[in-house]
Design a protein around this motif. Structure first.
Motif, PDB file in Angstrom:
ATOM      1  N   VAL A  30       4.563 -11.204  15.499  1.00 15.06           N
ATOM      2  CA  VAL A  30       5.159 -10.530  14.343  1.00 15.06           C
ATOM      3  C   VAL A  30       4.883  -9.044  14.505  1.00 15.06           C
ATOM      4  CG1 VAL A  30       5.036 -10.178  11.842  1.00 15.06           C
ATOM      5  CG2 VAL A  30       4.912 -12.496  12.785  1.00 15.06           C
ATOM      6  N   ILE A  31       5.924  -8.244  14.390  1.00 16.89           N
ATOM      7  CA  ILE A  31       5.761  -6.794  14.414  1.00 16.89           C
ATOM      8  C   ILE A  31       6.122  -6.279  13.026  1.00 16.89           C
ATOM      9  CG2 ILE A  31       6.584  -4.617  15.393  1.00 16.89           C
ATOM     10  CD1 ILE A  31       7.069  -6.100  18.002  1.00 16.89           C
ATOM     11  N   SER A  32       5.161  -5.619  12.415  1.00 13.80           N
ATOM     12  CA  SER A  32       5.366  -5.119  11.059  1.00 13.80           C
ATOM     13  C   SER A  32       5.265  -3.594  11.050  1.00 13.80           C
ATOM     14  CB  SER A  32       4.311  -5.719  10.122  1.00 13.80           C
ATOM     15  OG  SER A  32       4.505  -5.241   8.806  1.00 13.80           O
ATOM     16  N   PHE A  33       6.356  -2.941  10.692  1.00 10.75           N
ATOM     17  CA  PHE A  33       6.354  -1.484  10.558  1.00 10.75           C
ATOM     18  C   PHE A  33       5.853  -1.138   9.163  1.00 10.75           C
ATOM     19  CE2 PHE A  33       9.082  -2.004  14.147  1.00 10.75           C
ATOM     20  CZ  PHE A  33       8.934  -0.841  14.885  1.00 10.75           C
ATOM     21  N   TRP A  34       4.931  -0.174   9.093  1.00 14.33           N
ATOM     22  CA  TRP A  34       4.315   0.191   7.829  1.00 14.33           C
ATOM     23  C   TRP A  34       3.915   1.660   7.861  1.00 14.33           C
ATOM     24  CZ3 TRP A  34      -0.988   1.510   7.054  1.00 14.33           C
ATOM     25  CH2 TRP A  34      -1.734   1.561   8.231  1.00 14.33           C
ATOM     26  N   ALA A  35       3.437   2.148   6.729  1.00 15.39           N
ATOM     27  CA  ALA A  35       2.922   3.513   6.633  1.00 15.39           C
ATOM     28  C   ALA A  35       1.795   3.530   5.607  1.00 15.39           C
ATOM     29  CB  ALA A  35       4.025   4.475   6.214  1.00 15.39           C
ATOM     30  N   GLU A  62      -3.009 -22.330  13.195  1.00 17.86           N
ATOM     31  CA  GLU A  62      -1.926 -23.297  13.076  1.00 17.86           C
ATOM     32  C   GLU A  62      -0.735 -23.011  13.989  1.00 17.86           C
ATOM     33  OE1 GLU A  62      -1.144 -23.207   8.883  1.00 17.86           O
ATOM     34  OE2 GLU A  62      -3.169 -23.867   8.403  1.00 17.86           O
ATOM     35  N   THR A  63      -0.483 -21.742  14.294  1.00 20.71           N
ATOM     36  CA  THR A  63       0.727 -21.408  15.054  1.00 20.71           C
ATOM     37  C   THR A  63       0.473 -20.550  16.290  1.00 20.71           C
ATOM     38  OG1 THR A  63       1.145 -19.368  13.814  1.00 20.71           O
ATOM     39  CG2 THR A  63       2.067 -21.418  12.907  1.00 20.71           C
ATOM     40  N   GLY A  64      -0.696 -19.963  16.396  1.00 24.62           N
ATOM     41  CA  GLY A  64      -0.990 -19.070  17.517  1.00 24.62           C
ATOM     42  C   GLY A  64      -0.359 -17.699  17.386  1.00 24.62           C
ATOM     43  N   VAL A  65       0.165 -17.368  16.220  1.00 25.54           N
ATOM     44  CA  VAL A  65       0.869 -16.104  16.012  1.00 25.54           C
ATOM     45  C   VAL A  65      -0.081 -14.908  16.153  1.00 25.54           C
ATOM     46  CG1 VAL A  65       0.537 -16.007  13.502  1.00 25.54           C
ATOM     47  CG2 VAL A  65       2.551 -14.920  14.530  1.00 25.54           C
ATOM     48  N   LYS A  66       0.485 -13.801  16.612  1.00 25.49           N
ATOM     49  CA  LYS A  66      -0.223 -12.517  16.644  1.00 25.49           C
ATOM     50  C   LYS A  66       0.588 -11.532  15.814  1.00 25.49           C
ATOM     51  CE  LYS A  66      -1.929 -10.529  20.413  1.00 25.49           C
ATOM     52  NZ  LYS A  66      -1.942  -9.840  21.731  1.00 25.49           N
ATOM     53  N   ILE A  67      -0.096 -10.774  14.990  1.00 26.09           N
ATOM     54  CA  ILE A  67       0.578  -9.750  14.197  1.00 26.09           C
ATOM     55  C   ILE A  67       0.221  -8.385  14.749  1.00 26.09           C
ATOM     56  CG2 ILE A  67       0.781  -8.659  11.921  1.00 26.09           C
ATOM     57  CD1 ILE A  67       0.424 -11.444  10.709  1.00 26.09           C
ATOM     58  N   ILE A  68       1.248  -7.598  14.980  1.00 27.98           N
ATOM     59  CA  ILE A  68       1.088  -6.230  15.466  1.00 27.98           C
ATOM     60  C   ILE A  68       1.657  -5.304  14.396  1.00 27.98           C
ATOM     61  CG2 ILE A  68       1.766  -4.573  17.241  1.00 27.98           C
ATOM     62  CD1 ILE A  68       1.961  -6.972  19.186  1.00 27.98           C
ATOM     63  N   ALA A  69       0.816  -4.413  13.897  1.00 26.19           N
ATOM     64  CA  ALA A  69       1.241  -3.481  12.850  1.00 26.19           C
ATOM     65  C   ALA A  69       1.512  -2.117  13.485  1.00 26.19           C
ATOM     66  CB  ALA A  69       0.166  -3.371  11.776  1.00 26.19           C
ATOM     67  N   ILE A  70       2.706  -1.594  13.231  1.00 29.32           N
ATOM     68  CA  ILE A  70       3.110  -0.306  13.795  1.00 29.32           C
ATOM     69  C   ILE A  70       3.193   0.713  12.661  1.00 29.32           C
ATOM     70  CG2 ILE A  70       4.873   0.943  15.103  1.00 29.32           C
ATOM     71  CD1 ILE A  70       3.674  -1.355  16.712  1.00 29.32           C
ATOM     72  N   SER A  71       2.297   1.678  12.685  1.00 33.50           N
ATOM     73  CA  SER A  71       2.336   2.734  11.672  1.00 33.50           C
ATOM     74  C   SER A  71       3.397   3.761  12.036  1.00 33.50           C
ATOM     75  CB  SER A  71       0.975   3.429  11.587  1.00 33.50           C
ATOM     76  OG  SER A  71       1.112   4.630  10.849  1.00 33.50           O
ATOM     77  N   GLU A 102      -3.583  -6.047  15.645  1.00 30.59           N
ATOM     78  CA  GLU A 102      -3.446  -4.942  16.588  1.00 30.59           C
ATOM     79  C   GLU A 102      -2.629  -3.884  15.851  1.00 30.59           C
ATOM     80  OE1 GLU A 102      -1.801  -5.846  20.425  1.00 30.59           O
ATOM     81  OE2 GLU A 102      -3.089  -7.600  20.657  1.00 30.59           O
ATOM     82  N   VAL A 103      -3.089  -2.650  15.888  1.00 27.23           N
ATOM     83  CA  VAL A 103      -2.404  -1.577  15.171  1.00 27.23           C
ATOM     84  C   VAL A 103      -2.095  -0.442  16.146  1.00 27.23           C
ATOM     85  CG1 VAL A 103      -2.541   0.093  13.292  1.00 27.23           C
ATOM     86  CG2 VAL A 103      -3.591  -2.162  13.028  1.00 27.23           C
ATOM     87  N   TYR A 104      -0.850   0.019  16.118  1.00 28.01           N
ATOM     88  CA  TYR A 104      -0.420   1.129  16.957  1.00 28.01           C
ATOM     89  C   TYR A 104       0.299   2.144  16.085  1.00 28.01           C
ATOM     90  CZ  TYR A 104      -1.471  -2.320  20.489  1.00 28.01           C
ATOM     91  OH  TYR A 104      -2.119  -3.261  21.240  1.00 28.01           O
ATOM     92  N   PHE A 127       9.555  -7.930  12.003  1.00 30.98           N
ATOM     93  CA  PHE A 127      10.310  -8.632  13.045  1.00 30.98           C
ATOM     94  C   PHE A 127       9.474  -9.811  13.538  1.00 30.98           C
ATOM     95  CE2 PHE A 127      11.749  -4.268  13.192  1.00 30.98           C
ATOM     96  CZ  PHE A 127      13.128  -4.376  13.374  1.00 30.98           C
ATOM     97  N   LEU A 128      10.162 -10.876  13.888  1.00 32.00           N
ATOM     98  CA  LEU A 128       9.508 -12.028  14.507  1.00 32.00           C
ATOM     99  C   LEU A 128      10.080 -12.196  15.902  1.00 32.00           C
ATOM    100  CD1 LEU A 128       7.672 -14.527  14.386  1.00 32.00           C
ATOM    101  CD2 LEU A 128       9.573 -15.756  13.308  1.00 32.00           C
ATOM    102  N   LEU A 129       9.188 -12.296  16.892  1.00 29.05           N
ATOM    103  CA  LEU A 129       9.579 -12.456  18.286  1.00 29.05           C
ATOM    104  C   LEU A 129       9.206 -13.853  18.766  1.00 29.05           C
ATOM    105  CD1 LEU A 129       9.425  -9.350  17.864  1.00 29.05           C
ATOM    106  CD2 LEU A 129       8.562  -9.185  20.184  1.00 29.05           C
TER     107      LEU A 129
END
Length: 163
Positions: free
Chosen positions: A50-55, A78-87, A109-111, A131-133
């Motif tokens: 999961v890629i999440s755009f935020w501020a 439960e799903t093995g999902v990884k969330i990546i937060a993009i500032s 993970e934050v970038y 977004f979900l990949l």
């Protein structure tokens, strides 16, 4: 009138093309330690990402990421999902990102995308935008905005991918 119809048709074609599974663009981002990482290096061993755009100034973004943080460990189990937060905070506000992440105790993970290159490449107009990949790093679902309960829809999408 013809011009308006042509514009609507072009927008529709772009939307349909954008909605198809598309791969992740390759864009350099900054880590919280101010090193460079290319988005092509995002990896989760074939599990959903999961890629999440935020501020830092976006209250719905903070609420969404904080709500998901409460269940993130369960989601990972439960799903093995990884969330990546993009500032998307600009260069002037980038120094606020790490303290915000630490104060919220997010395990993501934050970038940082201070120039908005990744944001533009992903077609993000406003935040929050999620977004979900799939396992091939193809964008299979996306959502804009946040209201209470949206995280359940995201989880359903993640769960469907991980089966």
């Amino acid at each position: 009138m013809k011009k308006s119809l042509l514009i609507i048709a072009l927008i529709s074609i772009n939307f349909i093309a954008f909605s198809q599974n598309r791969t992740l663009p390759k864009v350099d981002l900054k880590t919280l330690e101010n090193t460079i990482l290319n988005s092509s290096e995002f990896d989760n061993d074939g599990n959903p990402i999961v890629i999440s755009f935020w501020a830092t100034w976006c209250k719905p973004c903070i609420k969404e990421l904080s709500t998901i943080a409460e269940v993130y460990e369960d989601w990972q189990d439960e799903t093995g999902v990884k969330i990546i937060a993009i500032s998307i905070d600009d260069a002037r506000n980038m120094s606020k990102v790490k303290p915000k992440v630490n104060s919220e105790m997010w395990e993501y993970e934050v970038y940082c995308d201070p120039n908005g290159d990744f944001k533009r490449a992903m077609g993000v107009g406003g935040v929050p935008h999620t977004f979900l990949l799939n396992s091939k790093k193809e964008i299979v679902w996306q959502h804009t905005g946040y209201k209470d309960g949206d995280e359940y829809e995201l989880y359903e999408q993640i769960e469907a991918l991980s089966k």
